[in-house]
Write an enzyme that holds these catalytic residues in place. Structure first.
Site, short mmCIF file in Angstrom:
data_model
loop_
_atom_site.label_atom_id
_atom_site.label_comp_id
_atom_site.label_asym_id
_atom_site.label_seq_id
_atom_site.Cartn_x
_atom_site.Cartn_y
_atom_site.Cartn_z
N SER A 195 5.29 -3.41 -55.26
CA SER A 195 4.65 -2.13 -54.89
C SER A 195 3.16 -2.27 -54.64
O SER A 195 2.58 -1.49 -53.90
CB SER A 195 4.92 -1.06 -55.96
OG SER A 195 4.35 -1.40 -57.19
N LEU A 241 2.27 2.37 -53.33
CA LEU A 241 3.31 3.41 -53.33
C LEU A 241 4.57 2.82 -53.98
O LEU A 241 5.40 2.20 -53.33
CB LEU A 241 3.56 3.84 -51.88
CG LEU A 241 4.40 5.09 -51.67
CD1 LEU A 241 3.91 6.26 -52.49
CD2 LEU A 241 4.40 5.46 -50.18
N HIS A 242 4.70 3.07 -55.28
CA HIS A 242 5.70 2.35 -56.08
C HIS A 242 7.15 2.82 -55.85
O HIS A 242 8.00 2.05 -55.41
CB HIS A 242 5.40 2.54 -57.57
CG HIS A 242 4.00 2.27 -57.98
ND1 HIS A 242 3.51 1.01 -58.17
CD2 HIS A 242 2.96 3.10 -58.24
CE1 HIS A 242 2.24 1.06 -58.55
NE2 HIS A 242 1.89 2.33 -58.60
N ASP A 243 7.43 4.06 -56.23
CA ASP A 243 8.83 4.47 -56.41
C ASP A 243 9.68 4.52 -55.13
O ASP A 243 10.89 4.24 -55.20
CB ASP A 243 8.88 5.83 -57.11
CG ASP A 243 8.39 5.75 -58.55
OD1 ASP A 243 8.42 4.64 -59.12
OD2 ASP A 243 7.99 6.78 -59.09
#
Ligand code: BDR
Ligand code: CA
Length: 313
Positions: A195, A241-243
């Site tokens: 991420s 922007l991880h999820d």
């Protein structure tokens, strides 16, 4: 046939974008329900935020459940300093009109797995793993019914983001992560190693705004707010922007590279609590329990996001 998923989440601007990505991909993914967990902010606020995002996407038919209020062992740690006091600061969103479901989120997970054929449901985990571990502890028979767990959490090569060793989702509830990582369910882990390359640059955020639909504008407004903290912290051109990587992996696994290896969770040490100990080089001989992703194609990832968010209202 679309893959059936339950999204377990603490929205969170990046969780919200992940939910939009899933809802914009109905040919591949059927979102059975959304379960809130305590994490970025308290669970009641996270559930409220999930309802708001569903209303943005015009998908109030997707039920939202309230899950665990606190981690299994430690007091709750939240992240208003990243996400704002609501957890979803940035856009002005109206109060949701759809009610929350009354069943507890952990029971919803158990009942839904039992009501479907074994191997039919994938759990997409975007926050601390409390609800999933609680479901496994309360009803161990569900473990063998889960097709796969795809989660955002942990890290190895990039270190941690809440302590030098630990990533937020695992740090908040390491005991829950330990239960999940030892469960034997096939796990795909999207860590900070992936991420941290998915940066919300100004040009990428503008592309969401330029779509011109409600979901694109809300995405841009969320990401404008979300990147402030991380841009200051890392000095990068945008925030990671991880999820949404969790959903992107289900849609286009070829965007990512990784390997099967052993991952164990540190629960004992005060210094490194919540660290994911990744045996990437296979030095322990421990059994492979995780498909550990190490890198991703960030341009391809943002192309996918823009394409799918364009399909929403
Ligand atoms: C994770 O922590 C949360 O703040 C984000 O929503 C993401 O799930 C990143 O460490
Ligand atoms: Ca999250």
């Amino acid at each position: 046939m679309p893959r059936k998923i339950i999204i377990d989440t603490d929205p969170g601007q990046d969780d919200a974008v992940a939910i939009l990505l899933a809802l914009g991909s109905p040919q591949e993914l059927e979102v059975l329900g959304i379960v809130a967990v305590a994490g970025n902010v308290r669970v009641a606020q996270n559930a409220h935020n999930a309802l708001q995002i569903l209303e943005v996407a015009g998908r109030t038919d997707v039920p939202v459940y309230v899950g665990s209020e606190r981690p299994m062992r430690h007091p709750l740690v939240t992240a208003e300093y990243v996400h704002g006091s609501t957890g979803l600061d940035g856009p002005t969103l109206p109060a949701p009109v759809t009610p929350l479901q009354t069943q507890h989120g952990v029971d919803y997970i158990i009942d839904t797995l039992n009501a479907h054929a074994a191997g039919e449901i994938t759990l997409c985990c975007l926050g601390p793993l409390t609800n999933i571990a609680m479901a496994m502890v309360k009803a161990p028979a569900i473990v063998s019914r889960i097709r796969e767990i795809v989660l955002m959490g942990g890290g190895c090569f990039e270190g941690g983001n809440i302590t030098p060793a630990a990533e937020f989702n695992i740090y908040v509830d390491p005991e829950a992560a330990d239960v999940v990582f030892r469960s034997g369910v096939p796990i795909t882990q999207i860590p900070l190693d992936v991420s941290h390359a998915m940066l919300t640059t100004k040009a990428r955020v503008q592309r969401f705004r330029d779509i011109g639909n409600r979901s694109g504008v809300v995405t841009a407004e969320m990401l404008d707010f979300f990147e402030r903290f991380d841009v200051n912290k890392y000095g990068w051109d945008g925030g990671p922007l991880h999820d949404p990587c969790v959903i992107a992996w289900l849609l286009k696994p070829d965007l990512f590279k990784g390997r099967q290896c052993n991952v164990a969770i540190e629960t004992g040490s005060e210094l490194t609590r919540g660290m994911t100990v990744v045996d990437y080089w296979g030095v322990t001989g421990r059994v492979h329990n995780v498909n550990y992703l190490r890198s991703g194609d960030s341009d391809g990832f943002y192309e996918l996001l823009v394409e799918r968010i364009s399909r929403l209202p």
